[in-house]
Design an enzyme around this catalytic site. Structure first.
Site, PDB file in Angstrom:
ATOM      1  N   PHE A 228      -6.093   0.337   5.818  1.00  0.00           N
ATOM      2  CA  PHE A 228      -4.745   0.277   5.225  1.00  0.00           C
ATOM      3  C   PHE A 228      -4.464   1.540   4.402  1.00  0.00           C
ATOM      4  O   PHE A 228      -3.337   2.052   4.397  1.00  0.00           O
ATOM      5  CB  PHE A 228      -4.594  -0.964   4.344  1.00  0.00           C
ATOM      6  CG  PHE A 228      -4.998  -2.241   5.033  1.00  0.00           C
ATOM      7  CD1 PHE A 228      -4.510  -2.542   6.299  1.00  0.00           C
ATOM      8  CD2 PHE A 228      -5.887  -3.136   4.443  1.00  0.00           C
ATOM      9  CE1 PHE A 228      -4.899  -3.704   6.959  1.00  0.00           C
ATOM     10  CE2 PHE A 228      -6.278  -4.291   5.097  1.00  0.00           C
ATOM     11  CZ  PHE A 228      -5.790  -4.587   6.349  1.00  0.00           C
TER      12      PHE A 228
ATOM     13  N   GLU B   4       0.816  -1.220   0.000  1.00  0.00           N
ATOM     14  CA  GLU B   4       0.000   0.000   0.000  1.00  0.00           C
ATOM     15  C   GLU B   4       0.851   1.271   0.000  1.00  0.00           C
ATOM     16  O   GLU B   4       0.436   2.299  -0.543  1.00  0.00           O
ATOM     17  CB  GLU B   4      -0.931   0.003   1.224  1.00  0.00           C
ATOM     18  CG  GLU B   4      -1.951  -1.129   1.241  1.00  0.00           C
ATOM     19  CD  GLU B   4      -1.381  -2.470   1.729  1.00  0.00           C
ATOM     20  OE1 GLU B   4      -0.213  -2.502   2.189  1.00  0.00           O
ATOM     21  OE2 GLU B   4      -2.100  -3.483   1.647  1.00  0.00           O
TER      22      GLU B   4
END
Lengths: 309, 276
Positions: free
Chosen positions: A80, A55
């Site tokens: 996230f 991410e």
């Protein structure tokens, strides 16, 4: 009442906008079948970047695509998107006002089964705290379409918070959608309930229940926690016996604190419905979690009644 | 290849850039002297020999881009930009890190013309550069993206995510330049945090790897040219450099990572560079 899923409406809208605008590109961190970015992948594979389960790189890489004039949408779960990649949003994107759209899927408690690690109680606070960001908090599938379109029109970084589960349509199709402008979903004269995201559903239900008890409730939905027209909030609260601010996120740093700041000095009584500085947990449904953490219609009704006693 | 005259001109340019670095830092104020000087020759070859760019048209679509992932070496890029004429040198050179200055402590593209991205939080520049390279490729713009990384910076995990992504997408318009000066803020990188065999690591991450002396103009220019011939994968140029290069008392001294110059050191540095 028809039901829609915010993720699916988002996926459809991405495809529609992708057809109109060749600069729209989409990035994914291996959750495409859940975030529904897979719909864009199917249609525009050359403009779709599967970044792997990474991410942080995805977020800065999106910043690079924006430097090349693209309008990138990053996709992963809200927890996230905003936590794992916080520094990348702040440093790579927000300081430079790069035109990246960060989409937080399965936000709040909506990923009910996966527990605390997958439930975002802090995303609103941390995204609101970053200068230059616009923070979208749509309440249903209809509004998601308007929010995504509006985000493309914003020349700068945006965060869009989406719910995992199906929701009834409540946002008026014909309502004018304007970034920063509160939307009155139901008018009333005794108590104003302010909500963002999915909390409009519980608030409308509570308003119905209150009516049976002779209490007139106004429900005001906040489509973007940031920016927010402060004068419009004051106008919605004016003349009320009290207000309730509802959010499926932490009391610290959320809409509650923002509205209490906006209404400072007004002496209007205020009650809060929010996650009270705790993490979530696994449960068998989203509704069960909303009840457990005092975020359901019954909890909102209690606060309304408290203000009218 | 550089001819003798070009080479001489680049060496003189690099000397000017080092003088600008020292002048910007000034006396009694902390400044990232070491890591700026280690990169000075590479930055000189990029801006004065290799890159397609135009200070009068800084937004030119098909310009080559240079991003400093090691954003703390901002002053070497500021020096190159002012020597190229992106902004007025005389008006700016004494404003580094002053309130309201466009010469921020770390590069800010919204404050200074010629800066391509905001960096400073280490480890993010290669992701930005790779995304930019991917975006340019989508538009079939034949530009190269150069990104400079510090060797101490390599401890940042995001860089390795970015290396994998650059390789995964076959970004042959991306060049990662590792400024291997062997020192980080608190000492030798080999002592502070071992990263093992860098050449092998970069190869195994899918890069074409070139190792050069980062202070040899011929080697720098040669590697940058060779990079253009590589197809289908990104290029990594590992440049062995000396931190503080060109300023004898600062060479190889970790304390000058973000050190302060005394009046005597300031004069000495400018004198040595004048005579070089």
């Amino acid at each position: 009442m028809s039901m829609h899923n915010q993720r699916k409406e988002y996926g459809k809208m991405l495809v529609e906008l992708g057809e109109q605008n060749p600069d729209i590109v989409v990035l994914e961190a291996d959750l495409g079948k859940s975030t529904m970015s897979c719909m864009f992948e199917e249609k525009f594979p050359e403009r779709y970047f599967e970044m792997g389960i990474a991410e942080q790189n995805m977020t800065s890489f999106a910043g690079g695509l924006a430097l090349a004039g693209k309008i990138p949408f990053t996709n992963t779960f809200a927890v996230f998107a905003t936590g794992r990649a916080y520094d990348q949003i702040r440093q790579s994107i927000a300081t430079a006002k790069l035109n990246v759209k960060i989409v937080g899927s399965s936000s709040g408690m909506s990923d009910f089964g996966d527990g605390a690690t997958h439930q975002s109680v802090d995303d609103i606070a941390i995204m609101s705290a970053i200068p230059n960001l616009t923070v979208f908090t749509p309440c249903d599938g209809v509004e998601v379409r308007k929010a995504v379109e509006a985000a493309v029109a914003v020349d700068g970084p945006c965060y869009i918070r989406l719910c995992r589960n199906d929701l009834e349509d409540i946002f008026p199709e014909d309502a004018k959608y304007r970034v920063g402008e509160p939307v009155v979903l139901r008018d009333g004269t005794d108590v104003a309930v302010f909500t963002h995201g999915i909390m409009a559903h519980g608030a409308l239900e509570a308003a119905k229940l209150a009516k049976e008890k002779g209490i007139s409730v106004k429900v005001v939905h906040i489509p973007t926690v940031k920016p927010l027209n402060e004068e419009a909030v004051k106008a919605c609260a004016a003349g009320m016996k009290g207000i309730v601010v509802c959010e499926e996120s932490n009391i610290r740093g959320g809409l509650n604190m923002l509205i209490s700041y906006i209404l400072r000095g007004s002496a209007i009584p205020m009650e809060s419905v929010a996650v009270m500085d705790v993490f979530g947990q696994s449960a068998s449904s989203h509704a069960e979690l909303l009840q457990e953490y005092g975020l359901d219609a019954g909890s909102i009704l209690e606060k309304i009644e408290k203000l009218t006693k | 290849m550089l001819d003798q005259r070009e080479k001489q001109a680049l060496m003189e340019r690099a000397c000017e850039i080092r003088k600008d670095i020292v002048t910007m830092i000034g006396v009694g104020k902390a400044g990232h002297l070491g890591g700026s000087c280690s990169l000075a020759d590479i930055v000189t070859v990029l801006y004065f020999h290799k890159m397609r760019h135009d200070p009068k048209n800084p937004d030119m679509r098909d310009r080559d881009r240079f991003i400093l992932s090691k954003g703390h070496a901002a002053i070497v890029q500021y020096a190159a930009l002012m020597e190229c004429g992106y902004f007025d040198k005389e008006a700016s050179i004494h404003t580094l890190k002053k309130l309201g200055s466009h010469l921020q402590g770390h590069p800010d593209m919204r404050k200074l013309v010629g800066i391509e991205a905001n960096t400073g939080s280490l480890g993010q520049g290669v992701s930005l550069a790779a995304g930019l390279a991917a975006g340019l490729r989508l538009d079939q713009i034949d530009s190269k993206v150069y990104v400079a990384v510090g060797d101490g910076e390599l401890a940042e995990g995001q860089l390795w995510e970015a290396f994998m992504a650059a390789s995964n997408f076959g970004l042959d318009n991306l060049r990662v330049i590792i400024d291997r000066n062997g020192l980080q803020a608190t000492g030798r990188t080999a002592d502070r945090f071992k990263i093992g065999n860098l050449e092998d690591k970069m190869r195994s991450f899918g890069f074409e790897v070139l190792v050069i002396d980062g202070h040899d103009m011929d080697q720098i220019a040669g590697a940058l040219d060779r990079a253009d011939e590589v197809k289908g994968k990104p290029v990594c140029i590992i440049a062995d450099t000396v931190k503080g290069k060109g300023i004898p008392f600062a060479e190889g001294v970790a304390a000058f990572h973000n050190g302060t110059l005394t009046q005597e050191q300031y004069q000495e540095a400018l004198r040595v560079l004048e005579e070089a």
